[in-house]
Scaffold this motif. Structure first.
Motif, PDB file in Angstrom:
ATOM      1  N   TYR A   7       0.891  -1.160   0.000  1.00  0.00           N
ATOM      2  CA  TYR A   7       0.000   0.000   0.000  1.00  0.00           C
ATOM      3  C   TYR A   7       0.929   1.210   0.000  1.00  0.00           C
ATOM      4  O   TYR A   7       1.913   1.248   0.747  1.00  0.00           O
ATOM      5  CB  TYR A   7      -0.886  -0.018   1.249  1.00  0.00           C
ATOM      6  CG  TYR A   7      -1.760   1.186   1.403  1.00  0.00           C
ATOM      7  CD1 TYR A   7      -2.752   1.477   0.469  1.00  0.00           C
ATOM      8  CD2 TYR A   7      -1.606   2.049   2.489  1.00  0.00           C
ATOM      9  CE1 TYR A   7      -3.558   2.586   0.614  1.00  0.00           C
ATOM     10  CE2 TYR A   7      -2.419   3.159   2.646  1.00  0.00           C
ATOM     11  CZ  TYR A   7      -3.389   3.421   1.714  1.00  0.00           C
ATOM     12  OH  TYR A   7      -4.187   4.524   1.856  1.00  0.00           O
ATOM     13  N   CYS A  10       2.247   3.051   3.300  1.00  0.00           N
ATOM     14  CA  CYS A  10       2.431   2.225   4.492  1.00  0.00           C
ATOM     15  C   CYS A  10       3.895   2.265   4.957  1.00  0.00           C
ATOM     16  O   CYS A  10       4.800   1.898   4.202  1.00  0.00           O
ATOM     17  CB  CYS A  10       2.026   0.785   4.182  1.00  0.00           C
ATOM     18  SG  CYS A  10       2.397  -0.353   5.532  1.00  0.00           S
ATOM     19  N   TYR A  31       0.709  -2.783  -6.010  1.00  0.00           N
ATOM     20  CA  TYR A  31      -0.040  -2.014  -5.019  1.00  0.00           C
ATOM     21  C   TYR A  31      -1.500  -2.455  -4.999  1.00  0.00           C
ATOM     22  O   TYR A  31      -2.083  -2.754  -6.042  1.00  0.00           O
ATOM     23  CB  TYR A  31       0.030  -0.521  -5.338  1.00  0.00           C
ATOM     24  CG  TYR A  31       1.436   0.033  -5.304  1.00  0.00           C
ATOM     25  CD1 TYR A  31       2.070   0.287  -4.094  1.00  0.00           C
ATOM     26  CD2 TYR A  31       2.128   0.294  -6.482  1.00  0.00           C
ATOM     27  CE1 TYR A  31       3.362   0.785  -4.049  1.00  0.00           C
ATOM     28  CE2 TYR A  31       3.423   0.801  -6.454  1.00  0.00           C
ATOM     29  CZ  TYR A  31       4.037   1.039  -5.236  1.00  0.00           C
ATOM     30  OH  TYR A  31       5.313   1.534  -5.208  1.00  0.00           O
ATOM     31  N   SER A  33      -5.460  -1.626  -2.889  1.00  0.00           N
ATOM     32  CA  SER A  33      -6.225  -0.713  -2.047  1.00  0.00           C
ATOM     33  C   SER A  33      -6.618  -1.447  -0.773  1.00  0.00           C
ATOM     34  O   SER A  33      -7.191  -2.530  -0.824  1.00  0.00           O
ATOM     35  CB  SER A  33      -7.486  -0.233  -2.783  1.00  0.00           C
ATOM     36  OG  SER A  33      -8.347   0.432  -1.868  1.00  0.00           O
ATOM     37  N   LEU A  34      -6.294  -0.844   0.380  1.00  0.00           N
ATOM     38  CA  LEU A  34      -6.650  -1.493   1.644  1.00  0.00           C
ATOM     39  C   LEU A  34      -8.147  -1.384   1.923  1.00  0.00           C
ATOM     40  O   LEU A  34      -8.672  -2.090   2.788  1.00  0.00           O
ATOM     41  CB  LEU A  34      -5.852  -0.870   2.787  1.00  0.00           C
ATOM     42  CG  LEU A  34      -4.328  -1.059   2.721  1.00  0.00           C
ATOM     43  CD1 LEU A  34      -3.658  -0.488   3.964  1.00  0.00           C
ATOM     44  CD2 LEU A  34      -3.972  -2.534   2.569  1.00  0.00           C
ATOM     45  N   LYS A  37      -9.624  -4.876  -0.509  1.00  0.00           N
ATOM     46  CA  LYS A  37      -8.579  -5.889  -0.661  1.00  0.00           C
ATOM     47  C   LYS A  37      -9.059  -7.016  -1.577  1.00  0.00           C
ATOM     48  O   LYS A  37     -10.133  -7.580  -1.341  1.00  0.00           O
ATOM     49  CB  LYS A  37      -8.206  -6.458   0.706  1.00  0.00           C
ATOM     50  CG  LYS A  37      -7.666  -5.420   1.678  1.00  0.00           C
ATOM     51  CD  LYS A  37      -7.490  -6.008   3.070  1.00  0.00           C
ATOM     52  CE  LYS A  37      -7.077  -4.942   4.062  1.00  0.00           C
ATOM     53  NZ  LYS A  37      -7.016  -5.434   5.460  1.00  0.00           N
TER      54      LYS A  37
END
Length: 233
Positions: A7, A10, A31, A33-34, A37
């Protein structure tokens, strides 16, 4: 080739990529997206967190401490010939940094002055410990950057961005840490260990109008990139 699942802002990921960059190891980075997920990520990450490192054998490793130790075992050490005692001390100081990543994140997201100052005290206590340990020359454990420096890099990199954009300096009371921060950033590892749009994304999140640091009320310096004004750097 190693693959990192990341991410973009992070700090735990940056510690890992900084280690890879310092050891000049090739890696690919993907990469996610949190907030959304993907299922494939949740299948390989038992804790649902980044970073995840996919080894050359296709094994997924999680938890940044474990990943860093793995990297240290498969490539020549940054500081060779350390004794077991010295390695233990090195790991301990690395843990001191990593367990304060989220403290720094919450401090930067403070909504008011009182909350910012309360949370910043925890970081000041951490930097005060480091101030007593570093010599004022070179890096944490000698003339070349090592594992401890890579662990502290995310904290010091983020502190530098906040200082340049918001005028708030987390390390202003610690001259040896300040000098160490400058030397570490001069290596270029901070920029190499993040994406090209990292600083823009970081500023948009931590210096938004929702944060006290982003409100322009916290500091004597105006909310602007002071480097561009020629006032510093």
């Amino acid at each position: 080739m190693l693959k990192i699942i990341s991410y973009k802002i992070c700090p735990f990921v940056q510690r890992v990529t900084a280690m890879l960059e310092a050891k000049q190891m090739l890696y690919q980075i993907d990469y996610i997206s949190l907030k959304d997920k993907p299922d494939w990520f949740l299948e390989i990450s038992p804790n649902g967190q980044v970073p995840v490192l996919i080894t050359k054998n296709g094994t997924a490793l999680f938890e940044s401490d474990a990943i860093v130790e793995y990297i240290d075992e498969i490539a020549p050490p940054l500081h060779p010939a350390l004794s077991p005692e010295q390695k233990a001390i090195e790991r301990a100081w690395s843990y001191q940094a990593a367990k304060n990543y989220l403290v720094q994140c919450s401090t930067m997201r403070s909504h008011d002055r009182a909350t910012l100052e309360e949370r910043a005290e925890k970081l000041e206590a951490l930097f005060a410990k480091a101030e007593k340990q570093i010599s004022g020359e070179g890096f944490f454990f000698g003339p070349q950057p090592g594992n401890v420096d890579m662990a502290w890099l995310p904290l010091l990199h983020r502190a530098d961005i906040i200082q340049r954009h918001a005028g708030y300096d987390f390390v202003k009371n610690f001259p040896s840490v300040k000098a160490w921060q400058k030397r570490l950033l001069a290596t270029g590892l901070a920029e190499k260990s993040v994406s090209e749009d990292f600083e823009e994304l970081f500023v948009n999140f931590y210096l938004s109008d929702q944060t006290y640091l982003g409100s322009g009320k916290c500091c004597d310096s105006p909310k602007e990139d002071v480097c561009k004004t020629g006032a510093c750097c």
